[in-house]
Design a protein around this motif. Structure first.
Motif, PDB file in Angstrom:
ATOM      1  N   ASP A 193     -65.203 -47.515 -68.056  1.00  0.00           N
ATOM      2  CA  ASP A 193     -66.382 -46.904 -68.688  1.00  0.00           C
ATOM      3  C   ASP A 193     -67.217 -46.127 -67.677  1.00  0.00           C
ATOM      4  N   TYR A 194     -67.368 -46.667 -66.460  1.00  0.00           N
ATOM      5  CA  TYR A 194     -68.083 -45.934 -65.407  1.00  0.00           C
ATOM      6  C   TYR A 194     -67.317 -44.656 -65.074  1.00  0.00           C
ATOM      7  N   ASN A 218     -73.195 -60.613 -53.513  1.00  0.00           N
ATOM      8  CA  ASN A 218     -72.776 -60.796 -52.105  1.00  0.00           C
ATOM      9  C   ASN A 218     -72.396 -59.463 -51.443  1.00  0.00           C
ATOM     10  N   PHE A 219     -72.789 -58.354 -52.069  1.00  0.00           N
ATOM     11  CA  PHE A 219     -72.561 -57.005 -51.546  1.00  0.00           C
ATOM     12  C   PHE A 219     -71.087 -56.616 -51.455  1.00  0.00           C
ATOM     13  N   THR A 220     -70.208 -57.332 -52.137  1.00  0.00           N
ATOM     14  CA  THR A 220     -68.878 -56.758 -52.345  1.00  0.00           C
ATOM     15  C   THR A 220     -69.001 -55.828 -53.550  1.00  0.00           C
ATOM     16  N   LYS A 221     -68.043 -54.872 -53.681  1.00  0.00           N
ATOM     17  CA  LYS A 221     -68.167 -53.862 -54.729  1.00  0.00           C
ATOM     18  C   LYS A 221     -67.459 -54.261 -56.013  1.00  0.00           C
ATOM     19  N   GLN A 253     -64.714 -48.229 -57.498  1.00  0.00           N
ATOM     20  CA  GLN A 253     -63.476 -47.438 -57.364  1.00  0.00           C
ATOM     21  C   GLN A 253     -63.294 -46.527 -58.583  1.00  0.00           C
ATOM     22  N   GLY A 254     -63.709 -47.002 -59.747  1.00  0.00           N
ATOM     23  CA  GLY A 254     -63.640 -46.174 -60.956  1.00  0.00           C
ATOM     24  C   GLY A 254     -64.466 -44.906 -60.779  1.00  0.00           C
ATOM     25  N   VAL A 275     -65.370 -43.558 -57.850  1.00  0.00           N
ATOM     26  CA  VAL A 275     -64.727 -42.747 -56.804  1.00  0.00           C
ATOM     27  C   VAL A 275     -63.596 -41.897 -57.409  1.00  0.00           C
ATOM     28  N   GLU A 276     -62.821 -42.495 -58.293  1.00  0.00           N
ATOM     29  CA  GLU A 276     -61.707 -41.763 -58.905  1.00  0.00           C
ATOM     30  C   GLU A 276     -62.220 -40.620 -59.802  1.00  0.00           C
ATOM     31  N   ALA A 277     -63.396 -40.815 -60.375  1.00  0.00           N
ATOM     32  CA  ALA A 277     -63.948 -39.767 -61.266  1.00  0.00           C
ATOM     33  C   ALA A 277     -64.561 -38.626 -60.459  1.00  0.00           C
ATOM     34  N   LEU A 278     -65.066 -38.944 -59.251  1.00  0.00           N
ATOM     35  CA  LEU A 278     -65.776 -37.924 -58.462  1.00  0.00           C
ATOM     36  C   LEU A 278     -64.865 -36.898 -57.824  1.00  0.00           C
TER      37      LEU A 278
END
Ligand code: XIL
Length: 321
Positions: free
Chosen positions: A262-263, A307-310, A315-316, A318-321
């Protein structure tokens, strides 16, 4: 690996940004502040609360910009674009402002010499002080309202846009709202509003699609593109101004995977629409998200876990950008 704002700018967009609140726990967290100030990650900031009426005019005629200036000053220091939020809306009003139009509470003698439509101007001016003169030319301001009745449009929207344009000729003025991201009556009413304002020569530069979605029922990429182009065809730019995608707790690998696609769709739609200038997430760290406080049983709407993990959604995006 390249980060969000770097990728967005490489793809020809103005920015990938985030909202943030200097009175929230994030500002006591070193890692949170590192990410917030990392301009490779975020090229734009929006104060999620500090510039709202309750903060700016705590008492009638008494203005206090200290809360709102913190995020504005960080943006200036980092040369991040500032989106000011928000000029006029239905919530978080000045404590003394609920239920009355601006000056009615004042002593009767003052009421007489101020025709009604001057009242909201009196409100807009101080709200506009925030951010004026920011060196970054690309400021943008939000105006929105709860329900957009069919025509005639409420007069105060015109008043607010006129006053904003007069007070700051350089700031881009946006109509910012939710549930206007897909084909429905509300997005149709927003198109009509933009047409009306333009016809009347009232400056409006953009439409902000807040994009507070629920994983699994977010608009499709086609519906998002269709709706965004419906606005850009009218000669305004668009932006995703408050993107977050909430899931029903607890997190599972499947609802996190759904959230990621969705992102990817939302950001992907902005990438495919020329007039979409950028994407802003409504904060990036789950513990400071507004979602659990408003949508019972829902949360984990941001791109970073506690805990500041992503999230997989990072990644979703990043793939769209
Ligand atoms: O335009 C908007 N749409 C929905 C979220 C709202 O922000 C939210 O408002 C309520 C606050 O308690 C919360 O901290 C803030 O994030 C934003 O201003």
């Amino acid at each position: 690996s390249a980060q969000l704002n770097e990728l967005a700018q490489k793809a020809g967009k103005l920015y990938f940004g985030t909202a943030t609140d200097n009175e929230d726990i994030g500002f006591q967290n070193k890692t949170y502040l590192q990410i917030l100030n990392d301009t490779k990650e975020f090229g734009q900031l929006t104060p999620s609360n500090g510039q709202k009426w309750f903060a700016v005019e705590p008492e009638l005629g008494v203005f206090n910009y200290s809360y709102g200036d913190v995020v504005a000053d960080i943006a200036t220091a980092n040369k991040q674009i500032l989106r000011c939020h928000n000029l006029v809306w239905h919530s978080q009003l000045a404590p003394w402002g609920y239920g009355i139009s601006y000056l009615e509470q004042r002593k009767p003698h003052r009421r007489s010499h101020r025709p009604r439509n001057q009242r909201s101007q009196t409100l807009v001016q101080p709200m506009l002080r925030l951010g004026r003169g920011q060196r970054s030319p690309q400021r943008r301001r939000d105006l929105s309202q709860r329900h957009l009745p069919p025509s005639p449009r409420p007069e105060y929207i015109r008043i607010a846009f006129r006053a904003a344009a007069a007070a700051d000729p350089h700031a881009k003025l946006y109509y910012n709202d939710y549930n206007i991201e897909s084909p429905n009556n509300k997005s149709a009413a927003v198109r009509a509003l933009v047409r009306d304002l333009k016809k009347e020569g009232i400056r409006i530069d953009g439409v902000g699609l807040q994009s507070h979605f629920t994983a699994g029922s977010a608009p499709s990429i086609d519906n998002l593109i269709w709706t965004m182009e419906g606005y850009t065809k009218l000669g305004v730019e668009v932006a995703l101004t408050e993107l977050d995608i909430r899931i029903m707790e607890p997190e599972t690998s499947s609802n996190l995977a759904q959230q990621s696609s969705d992102y990817k769709n939302a950001v992907g739609a902005c990438m495919l629409v020329d007039g979409c200038v950028g994407v802003t997430v409504w904060d990036f760290w789950d513990p400071v998200s507004w979602v659990p406080g408003v949508f019972t049983g829902m949360g984990s709407a941001c791109l970073w876990f506690g805990n500041f993990t992503k999230h997989p959604a990072y990644q979703g995006v990043v793939e769209a950008l």
